[in-house]
Design an enzyme around this catalytic site. Structure first.
Site, PDB file in Angstrom:
ATOM      1  N   SER A 234      -2.401  -2.406  -9.548  1.00 12.08           N
ATOM      2  CA  SER A 234      -3.424  -1.863 -10.377  1.00 12.08           C
ATOM      3  C   SER A 234      -2.807  -1.345 -11.983  1.00 12.08           C
ATOM      4  CB  SER A 234      -3.162  -0.355 -10.339  1.00 12.08           C
ATOM      5  OG  SER A 234      -1.931  -0.141  -9.822  1.00 12.08           O
TER       6      SER A 234
ATOM      7  N   SER B   4       1.553  -3.509  -6.770  1.00 12.65           N
ATOM      8  CA  SER B   4       0.483  -3.133  -8.162  1.00 12.65           C
ATOM      9  C   SER B   4       1.544  -3.817  -9.948  1.00 12.65           C
ATOM     10  CB  SER B   4       0.653  -1.933  -8.498  1.00 12.65           C
ATOM     11  OG  SER B   4      -0.011  -1.279  -7.567  1.00 12.65           O
TER      12      SER B   4
ATOM     13  N   LYS C 222       1.360   1.890 -18.662  1.00 14.25           N
ATOM     14  CA  LYS C 222       0.353   2.279 -17.829  1.00 14.25           C
ATOM     15  C   LYS C 222      -0.175   3.698 -18.076  1.00 14.25           C
ATOM     16  CE  LYS C 222      -0.818   1.577 -12.930  1.00 14.25           C
ATOM     17  NZ  LYS C 222      -0.121   1.078 -12.021  1.00 14.25           N
TER      18      LYS C 222
END
Length: 485
Positions: A164, A188, A83
């Protein structure tokens, strides 16, 4: 080349690497070809934000090492995506999806990245994400960032990706990498894992180091594995482990960490397990189709020998409302992170980022920056606000002691079972672990999963339950990408 990369597991890839059927260099090239064909062409799934320019060199080096010294372990030569809020001390940026940080280089690896490199993993690139972990503004679509654009759900483009860690989930779902690393503050990992039909492990806060990860909350953040199988997620979890003295939360894990979590992979793990279902509050947003999928999953667990306590209500669930904790923690956490980047960093404070966005509104403020402004203007950064202190104590009381702990103790449970990621708010505020597992698809093709949750450092129990469910009911299927190009 005869090797089939789609849905290939770490064990299958490792066997092919050991036999000489493929090399890690060829493996990286196969993933890059899929990224070119499906992520950056046709529909443009848009899950990959940046490719490591050194990935092929690293792969060749690891191929040579395998040939002369043998593999370091299961992740030797395995491509991993990170990420975009996880620091790498290489030629890649770390931006959290923000154009304000598009030219930001971390200078050194996050602790977990150094662990991955030691395990022989290939850091192949960075995954797109919801900008600033969905803490930019109200109403920003999940999976959108000003730097990377919109991530799309490959199963149904009208279905959200979740956030996210959207890019991390979609890249794994589409077989653009073997496994990926996401982060979670409040759903997330679990949310995009559910909507991407993959495995997402949200560990106990304190099991895995947070050092070198662009933060959102100093009390709720954690990184975690994302994979297509439970075994692969656990192998990645093993590689991420390590005691980091710079992360104060890790002081809570002493005597509670296992060297190898694969020993808890038990296909009969649901036999005799006591699983509670908190029905009240957590099922209100389910469609009839989703409810049917969930109930079918419960029946499968019963068939595998689980004792289901239904309902096993969390009596505080409806009392858990808005909390100012993350809003108060974001500003100080982010400013401390930016200060550690050094004097050459393009942004030094949250205010610098806000000012940059104001100066480039067309590119950066498509959805505004209301949350960033709230964090800058309404919080002192000293954690002395009475509301913050009260909310922090209330979260711990309602989510831990009177919430999850009380329910599991009352019913003598091994785990709680939530539909999709609907339990993420209460488990994240408690700092407790969860694992999301695919359980089916709607008639529109949208993935739907179930989440096992438990108390701090009870990952072994969750791994056992999730693996047993997965192995006996293998429902995951890869998205069909052919119509996209």
């Amino acid at each position: 080349m005869s090797f089939e990369i789609v849905e290939a597991t770490i064990a299958e890839i490792g066997a092919a690497l050991d036999s000489g059927e493929i090399t890690s260099r060829q493996l990286v090239l196969m993933y890059l070809e899929r990224i070119a064909d499906h992520d950056k062409s046709g529909l443009t799934v848009n899950s990959v934000l940046e490719i490591n320019p050194d990935a092929l060199f690293i792969a060749e080096s690891l191929d040579t090492e395998r040939l002369h010294q043998g593999p370091r372990g299961p992740l030797h030569g395995i491509p991993v995506l990170l990420k975009d809020n996880i620091n790498t001390g290489d030629n890649m940026h770390t931006s959290a999806g923000s154009l304000a940080l598009a030219d930001s280089f971390a200078g050194e690896d996050a602790f977990i990245v150094s662990r991955l490199r030691e395990a022989g993993a290939i850091i192949m690139g960075k995954a797109n994400m919801t900008e600033f972990a969905n803490f930019m503004t109200n109403g920003m679509p999940s999976g959108y960032s000003s730097r990377g654009g919109q991530v799309l759900n490959p199963y149904n483009i009208s279905t959200p990706t979740g956030g996210s860690s959207a890019g991390s989930a979609v890249a794994v779902a589409c077989n653009f990498c073997t496994v990926s690393v996401g982060t979670e503050t409040s759903g997330s990992i679990l949310n995009p894992g559910n909507l991407g039909s993959i495995i997402g492990i949200k560990p106990t806060v304190g099991l895995i180091s947070r050092s070198g990860i662009l933060p959102l909350s100093s009390t709720q953040d954690t990184a975690g594995p994302m994979a297509r199988t439970v075994r692969d997620a656990v192998l990645l979890l093993n590689a991420l482990l390590g005691q980091d003295e710079k992360d104060a939360a890790m002081g809570t894990n002493r005597g509670k960490v296992h060297e190898d979590y694969t020993v808890f992979l038990d296909a009969n793990g649901l036999q005799g397990a006591r699983i509670g279902i908190p029905r009240d509050y957590y099922f209100e947003e389910l469609t009839e189709e989703q409810l049917a999928l969930f109930n079918a999953s419960v029946e499968r667990m019963r068939e595998l020998g689980a004792t289901i306590i239904d309902p096993a209500e969390i009596t505080t669930a409806r009392e858990i409302g808005y909390s100012s904790v993350v809003l108060n923690e974001f500003k100080t956490s982010l400013n401390a992170y930016l200060a550690r980047l050094g004097p050459g960093a393009p942004m030094r404070t949250l205010k610098d980022i806000i000012d940059f966005n104001h100066a480039h509104p067309v590119q950066t403020l498509k959805f505004g920056q209301a949350t960033l402004l709230d964090a800058e203007l309404t919080t002192s950064g000293t954690f002395t606000e009475p509301q913050y202190l009260r909310d922090r104590m209330t979260d711990l009381r309602l989510c831990k002691e009177l919430g999850i702990d009380a329910t599991m103790r009352e019913h003598q449970l091994d785990a709680l079972l939530f539909p999709a990621d609907f339990g993420a708010r209460i488990t994240s505020r408690a700092g407790y672990p969860s694992i999301v597992v695919p359980s089916g698809y709607t008639s529109a093709g949208a993935p739907f999963g179930v989440t096992f949750s438990a108390r701090a450092y009870e990952e072994p129990v969750l791994i056992r339950l999730a693996y047993a469910y997965e192995q006996n009911y293998k429902v995951r299927k890869a998205p069909s990408l052919q119509s996209f190009i």
